[in-house]
Design a protein around this motif. Structure first.
Motif, PDB file in Angstrom:
ATOM      1  N   ASP A 268       0.842  -1.186   0.000  1.00  0.00           N
ATOM      2  CA  ASP A 268       0.000   0.000   0.000  1.00  0.00           C
ATOM      3  C   ASP A 268       0.881   1.241   0.000  1.00  0.00           C
ATOM      4  OD1 ASP A 268      -2.093   1.631   0.153  1.00  0.00           O
ATOM      5  OD2 ASP A 268      -2.705   1.104   2.192  1.00  0.00           O
TER       6      ASP A 268
ATOM      7  N   LEU B 295     -12.885 -11.458   1.387  1.00  0.00           N
ATOM      8  CA  LEU B 295     -11.894 -11.059   2.376  1.00  0.00           C
ATOM      9  C   LEU B 295     -11.677  -9.544   2.318  1.00  0.00           C
ATOM     10  CD1 LEU B 295      -9.982 -12.081   4.508  1.00  0.00           C
ATOM     11  CD2 LEU B 295      -8.268 -12.433   2.752  1.00  0.00           C
TER      12      LEU B 295
ATOM     13  N   LEU C   1     -14.405  -7.856   4.173  1.00  0.00           N
ATOM     14  CA  LEU C   1     -14.217  -7.982   5.621  1.00  0.00           C
ATOM     15  C   LEU C   1     -13.174  -6.984   6.106  1.00  0.00           C
ATOM     16  CD1 LEU C   1     -14.561  -9.685   8.309  1.00  0.00           C
ATOM     17  CD2 LEU C   1     -12.496 -10.842   7.576  1.00  0.00           C
ATOM     18  N   LEU C   2     -12.088  -6.880   5.371  1.00  0.00           N
ATOM     19  CA  LEU C   2     -11.020  -5.984   5.793  1.00  0.00           C
ATOM     20  C   LEU C   2     -11.487  -4.540   5.748  1.00  0.00           C
ATOM     21  CD1 LEU C   2      -7.895  -7.619   4.137  1.00  0.00           C
ATOM     22  CD2 LEU C   2      -8.830  -7.951   6.401  1.00  0.00           C
TER      23      LEU C   2
ATOM     24  N   SER D 217     -13.874  -3.878   8.699  1.00  0.00           N
ATOM     25  CA  SER D 217     -13.230  -3.741  10.004  1.00  0.00           C
ATOM     26  C   SER D 217     -12.344  -2.507  10.041  1.00  0.00           C
ATOM     27  CB  SER D 217     -12.459  -5.005  10.378  1.00  0.00           C
ATOM     28  OG  SER D 217     -11.848  -5.556   9.264  1.00  0.00           O
TER      29      SER D 217
ATOM     30  N   ARG E 190     -12.766   0.413  12.818  1.00  0.00           N
ATOM     31  CA  ARG E 190     -11.662   0.852  13.668  1.00  0.00           C
ATOM     32  C   ARG E 190     -11.450   2.354  13.588  1.00  0.00           C
ATOM     33  NH1 ARG E 190      -7.021  -1.300  11.771  1.00  0.00           N
ATOM     34  NH2 ARG E 190      -8.252  -2.718  10.509  1.00  0.00           N
TER      35      ARG E 190
ATOM     36  N   SER F 135      -3.831   2.545  22.592  1.00  0.00           N
ATOM     37  CA  SER F 135      -2.391   2.409  22.347  1.00  0.00           C
ATOM     38  C   SER F 135      -2.059   1.049  21.739  1.00  0.00           C
ATOM     39  CB  SER F 135      -1.631   2.604  23.657  1.00  0.00           C
ATOM     40  OG  SER F 135      -2.095   1.635  24.595  1.00  0.00           O
ATOM     41  N   HIS F 136      -2.663  -0.021  22.258  1.00  0.00           N
ATOM     42  CA  HIS F 136      -2.377  -1.342  21.726  1.00  0.00           C
ATOM     43  C   HIS F 136      -3.642  -1.907  21.117  1.00  0.00           C
ATOM     44  CE1 HIS F 136       1.509  -1.162  23.368  1.00  0.00           C
ATOM     45  NE2 HIS F 136       1.084  -1.084  24.622  1.00  0.00           N
ATOM     46  N   ALA F 137      -3.704  -1.853  19.835  1.00  0.00           N
ATOM     47  CA  ALA F 137      -4.933  -2.247  19.146  1.00  0.00           C
ATOM     48  C   ALA F 137      -5.290  -3.705  19.434  1.00  0.00           C
ATOM     49  CB  ALA F 137      -4.770  -2.048  17.650  1.00  0.00           C
ATOM     50  N   LEU F 138      -4.302  -4.557  19.417  1.00  0.00           N
ATOM     51  CA  LEU F 138      -4.607  -5.976  19.583  1.00  0.00           C
ATOM     52  C   LEU F 138      -5.119  -6.241  20.992  1.00  0.00           C
ATOM     53  CD1 LEU F 138      -1.728  -7.770  17.712  1.00  0.00           C
ATOM     54  CD2 LEU F 138      -4.028  -7.270  16.949  1.00  0.00           C
ATOM     55  N   ASP F 139      -4.501  -5.605  21.974  1.00  0.00           N
ATOM     56  CA  ASP F 139      -4.925  -5.815  23.349  1.00  0.00           C
ATOM     57  C   ASP F 139      -6.360  -5.357  23.548  1.00  0.00           C
ATOM     58  OD1 ASP F 139      -2.808  -7.014  24.303  1.00  0.00           O
ATOM     59  OD2 ASP F 139      -1.921  -5.274  25.307  1.00  0.00           O
TER      60      ASP F 139
ATOM     61  N   THR G 200      -8.829  -5.045  21.357  1.00  0.00           N
ATOM     62  CA  THR G 200      -9.861  -5.870  20.750  1.00  0.00           C
ATOM     63  C   THR G 200     -10.033  -7.164  21.517  1.00  0.00           C
ATOM     64  OG1 THR G 200      -8.146  -6.553  19.256  1.00  0.00           O
ATOM     65  CG2 THR G 200      -9.766  -5.004  18.413  1.00  0.00           C
ATOM     66  N   ALA G 201      -8.941  -7.701  22.011  1.00  0.00           N
ATOM     67  CA  ALA G 201      -9.057  -8.957  22.743  1.00  0.00           C
ATOM     68  C   ALA G 201      -9.803  -8.738  24.052  1.00  0.00           C
ATOM     69  CB  ALA G 201      -7.675  -9.517  23.026  1.00  0.00           C
TER      70      ALA G 201
ATOM     71  N   ALA H  68     -13.622  -7.968  23.552  1.00  0.00           N
ATOM     72  CA  ALA H  68     -14.440  -9.008  22.919  1.00  0.00           C
ATOM     73  C   ALA H  68     -15.096  -9.935  23.929  1.00  0.00           C
ATOM     74  CB  ALA H  68     -13.553  -9.839  21.997  1.00  0.00           C
TER      75      ALA H  68
ATOM     76  N   LEU I 193     -13.481 -16.771   4.113  1.00  0.00           N
ATOM     77  CA  LEU I 193     -12.729 -15.960   5.065  1.00  0.00           C
ATOM     78  C   LEU I 193     -11.693 -16.777   5.821  1.00  0.00           C
ATOM     79  CD1 LEU I 193     -15.628 -13.780   6.409  1.00  0.00           C
ATOM     80  CD2 LEU I 193     -13.990 -13.277   4.628  1.00  0.00           C
TER      81      LEU I 193
ATOM     82  N   GLN J  65       2.980  -6.733  21.835  1.00  0.00           N
ATOM     83  CA  GLN J  65       2.491  -6.945  20.475  1.00  0.00           C
ATOM     84  C   GLN J  65       3.175  -8.166  19.870  1.00  0.00           C
ATOM     85  OE1 GLN J  65       0.335  -5.183  18.686  1.00  0.00           O
ATOM     86  NE2 GLN J  65       0.387  -3.024  19.234  1.00  0.00           N
TER      87      GLN J  65
ATOM     88  N   ARG K  42     -14.077 -15.034  17.874  1.00  0.00           N
ATOM     89  CA  ARG K  42     -13.942 -15.848  19.088  1.00  0.00           C
ATOM     90  C   ARG K  42     -14.285 -17.294  18.765  1.00  0.00           C
ATOM     91  NH1 ARG K  42     -14.761 -13.479  24.729  1.00  0.00           N
ATOM     92  NH2 ARG K  42     -12.751 -12.746  23.984  1.00  0.00           N
TER      93      ARG K  42
ATOM     94  N   PHE L 130      -7.347 -13.410  14.811  1.00  0.00           N
ATOM     95  CA  PHE L 130      -7.178 -12.103  14.187  1.00  0.00           C
ATOM     96  C   PHE L 130      -6.572 -12.287  12.802  1.00  0.00           C
ATOM     97  CE2 PHE L 130      -6.841 -11.499  18.709  1.00  0.00           C
ATOM     98  CZ  PHE L 130      -7.613 -10.374  18.954  1.00  0.00           C
TER      99      PHE L 130
END
Lengths: 268, 472
Positions: free
Chosen positions: A204, A240, A243-244, A247, A251, A258-262, A264-265, A268, B382, B400, B415, B437
């Motif tokens: 990209d 796909l 979906l991307l 999302s 977002r 600060s931590h996107a992954l944290d 979302t987890a 959820a 997917l 991370q 999930r 993810f």
């Protein structure tokens, strides 16, 4: 005068003479690749059936399904439509054989993109000799429609041009679709392949015309004039990509922690 | 009565054209004679298609054809069939006569035109063999000369056997033979010419047995499904006396080339504990062979081997666990969505396999059995196209996950909480509590990673990250 005689000559002999500035007519059958931009640049308008095609990649297993799946799906769907007496438990007559795949193929994902799981035959072979032998046997079989062969990490003994020529002749004799995945380092070696592609990804931002990632494809060798530009194909298939996009939109609408992954987890 | 004697020719002779109606000659056929283990018996099996009265006499085949002449449209037509048709052995010598011994004697005398019975040389009469020297000193070298001698004196001098043989030869006593029958089960032993040390060298002997098997299969019009090859080893060593190997094919095969190739691969992996002396080939299962109709159109004919042959050949060399075919399963855990099974065992019907024991719950079993793998399969666009058999644990930097550099989150979490019904003690996979993810690496490859979700919030921070799939 000379020009006129050449033009009359081309009129009389017609398609039997290939002019080097035009794409060659395909000598055998072709199978549409499913990518319109690519079809426009391939002789005959598709993958050559019964010939060796080489796909060169930086790392094996990264983008080849995206490139090849539309054609393979077409192949298997044609087969199920034409063969009427397919009983539920029985094997389809035409198989897609994977020899030396770099990883375990995930059939639910492939089936989700239209490739019937029953057509898949996964042959694990470690050494180069075993892979070449298995590929040659598969090409001789009447029930095989396409063969995908990975020669990328079998570099302990080098792949020679005569190995590839044997495969090419095998595919030619039985009219099979044959793709050989090879590392980028093979670019300088001579090869009997009628079509050589370099497959990579244009990230990209690198390419102004295409937002998001795109599959970058260079045609290194074809029956026709060399192609200077890089072809860009959509890097993800439609579902796909949707979906991307969804999302990504979601977002952006929410404040970024600060931590996107944290986040979302935890949320959820 | 009309008898025909046939004898396979083991050494090469200048080939003569077969005569039309009477007399002796040579005819060709398909299989190399040196390959067969027992050419005379193979020829006898072949002869059974013309008449049920076939007998083996030392090194020749005798057939009595007077009973079946009308079925074949007259004697000339029958003889044309017999002389012209393909025989199981390459070259055959033949002769005929009104009794079996005349036909056999003409076969041995090999004289053109055929001799009258009285002129046949005496050494061609089997019953006279022990007394040949004495008879020659009496000046008796032809059948006719022997017959002219007084019978009483002959019996006193040479015994009754000679006069009985002479009577049988002239048709004054009945020809009685044990008639040959095509066996129900192929069961042939072969003594190897020398002790064989390596298993691969057994193939040469086995090839001769297979050639004999092919003749048997062709005549029975059957294809073989399972074969047992047994070898008997030298008894001097303190090891097993016999070894054996069972060869199975998916399709009934009459094609010996395929069986031979499979056998070569199997023997390649076999070691002999002692030199082998005998080979023994037995057919375990055979099926009537349904031959395919040929097509008049060129395109209709399939080229190349059948798929079953390919699978067997690949499995024989690479190992059955290396040639795999996919079975989709109704499950939510990615590693349980598919099962790669050995292709040779599942080529008939992929639904009939053992993996359902592992599929969780009655419902999924019912679904999977009912629909094979089309409906209710876990297929989704997917899902990734490659799956790691064992999830790869990712390094974590500043909380991370990292894989070839930092990862960018694109979608998730998805999930997954499944497999809680699995017993933890057994071999079945444990419950999965994960958040999946979709992330993108720096080189623009999409990965499918998951984080283990543990019981409470305090443990959650410690949950490890795993790479599980690649979108290729």
């Amino acid at each position: 005068m000379a020009l006129r005689s050449v033009s009359t000559l081309t009129e009389t002999v017609g398609a039997a003479v290939w002019r080097a500035d035009a794409l060659a007519c395909a000598s055998g059958a072709v199978l549409p690749s499913g990518h319109a931009e690519l079809d426009a640049q391939l002789p005959g308008g598709g993958w050559p059936v019964g010939a060796l095609c080489e796909v060169l990649q930086m790392q094996p297993g990264q983008h080849e399904w995206r490139l090849l799946l539309p054609a393979l799906r077409h192949l298997t769907q044609v087969q199920t439509a034409s063969v009427k007496l397919v009983q539920p438990g029985h094997l389809p007559a035409r198989q897609v054989v994977l020899v030396g795949a770099p990883c375990m193929p995930f059939a639910p994902g492939l089936a989700g993109q239209g490739l019937d799981a029953r057509t898949l035959l996964w042959v694990q072979a470690d050494s180069l000799a075993e892979r070449l032998w298995a590929a040659e046997q598969a090409l001789r079989c009447a029930g095989v429609a396409a063969l995908l062969l990975w020669l990328a990490d079998a570099s302990s003994s080098r792949v020679r041009a005569d190995h590839l020529r044997r495969l090419h002749l095998g595919a030619q004799a039985q009219a099979k679709l044959l793709f050989v995945m090879r590392p980028m380092s093979a670019q300088g070696e001579s090869s009997p392949a009628v079509l050589r592609l370099w497959l990579g990804v244009a990230a990209d931002g690198l390419v102004a015309t295409a937002p998001g990632d795109a599959l970058a494809l260079q045609i290194l060798k074809r029956r026709g004039p060399p192609l200077a530009q890089t072809l860009l194909l959509p890097a993800r298939h439609a579902a796909l990509a949707t979906l991307l996009a969804v999302s990504a939109a979601r977002r952006q609408s929410t404040p970024e922690p600060s931590h996107a992954l944290d986040r979302t987890a935890a949320a959820a | 009565m009309h008898w025909i004697a046939l004898q396979p020719l083991l050494d090469a002779l200048p080939q003569a054209r077969p005569d039309d109606a009477m007399g002796q000659g040579l005819a060709d056929a398909t299989v190399d004679v040196a390959v067969l283990t027992d050419p005379v018996r193979a020829l006898g099996w072949w002869a059974l298609q013309y008449t049920p009265k076939v007998a083996l006499l030392t090194d020749a085949v005798l057939m009595e054809v007077s009973g079946c002449t009308r079925l074949w449209g007259g004697r000339a037509s029958l003889l044309r069939h017999i002389y012209m048709a393909n025989k199981p052995v390459a070259r055959v010598l033949y002769a005929q006569g009104t009794t079996s011994l005349i036909a056999y004697a003409r076969l041995l005398a090999l004289c053109q035109p055929p001799l009258a019975p009285d002129d046949l040389p005496l050494h061609t009469l089997l019953g006279a063999q022990p007394h040949l020297a004495t008879l020659a000193r009496l000046g008796c070298t032809r059948w006719g000369q022997l017959r002219a001698l007084p019978r009483g004196g002959l019996v006193r001098r040479f015994g009754a056997a000679l006069i009985d043989a002479l009577d049988q030869a002239y048709g004054q006593r009945p020809d009685i033979y044990p008639w040959l029958a095509l066996p129900e089960v192929f069961d042939v032993r072969l003594e190897l010419p020398s002790a064989v040390e390596s298993a691969s060298a057994l193939l040469f002997g086995a090839r001769r047995l297979l050639a004999q098997l092919q003749v048997w299969l062709r005549l029975r019009q059957r294809g073989v499904l399972a074969l047992a090859l047994t070898w008997q080893m030298d008894a001097r060593r303190h090891t097993a006396q016999t070894g054996s190997l069972i060869l199975r094919t998916a399709e009934p095969a009459q094609d010996i080339a395929h069986l031979q190739r499979l056998l070569a691969e199997r023997l390649h992996w076999t070691t002999l504990s002692a030199p082998a002396l005998w080979l023994h080939l037995r057919s375990l299962e055979t099926l009537p062979l349904v031959s395919q109709s040929a097509s008049l159109l060129l395109d209709e004919q399939p080229h190349g081997d059948s798929l079953a042959q390919l699978l067997e050949r690949l499995s024989a060399r690479l190992g059955a666990d290396k040639v795999l075919r996919c079975q989709l399963q109704a499950d939510h855990r990615p590693e349980q969505m598919q099962a790669w099974l050995a292709a040779v065992n599942t080529s008939d019907s992929i639904a009939a396999c053992t993996c359902f024991k592992r599929a969780g719950g009655q419902k999924s079993i019912k679904n999977a059995v009912a629909v094979g793998n089309t409906i209710d399969s876990p297929a989704s666009p997917l899902l990734p196209t490659w799956l790691l058999a064992v999830p790869l644990k990712l390094g974590v930097r500043q909380g991370q996950p990292q894989y070839q550099g930092p990862l960018t989150l694109l979608a998730g979490p998805q999930r997954l909480e499944a497999g809680w019904w699995a017993d933890h003690a057994g071999a079945s996979p444990a419950a999965a509590l994960r958040d999946y993810f979709v992330v993108r690496t720096r080189s623009a490859v999409l990965l499918w990673i998951f984080r283990e979700r543990l019981g409470n919030a305090a443990q959650q921070a410690a949950g490890a990250w795993y790479l599980h799939g690649v979108f290729a």
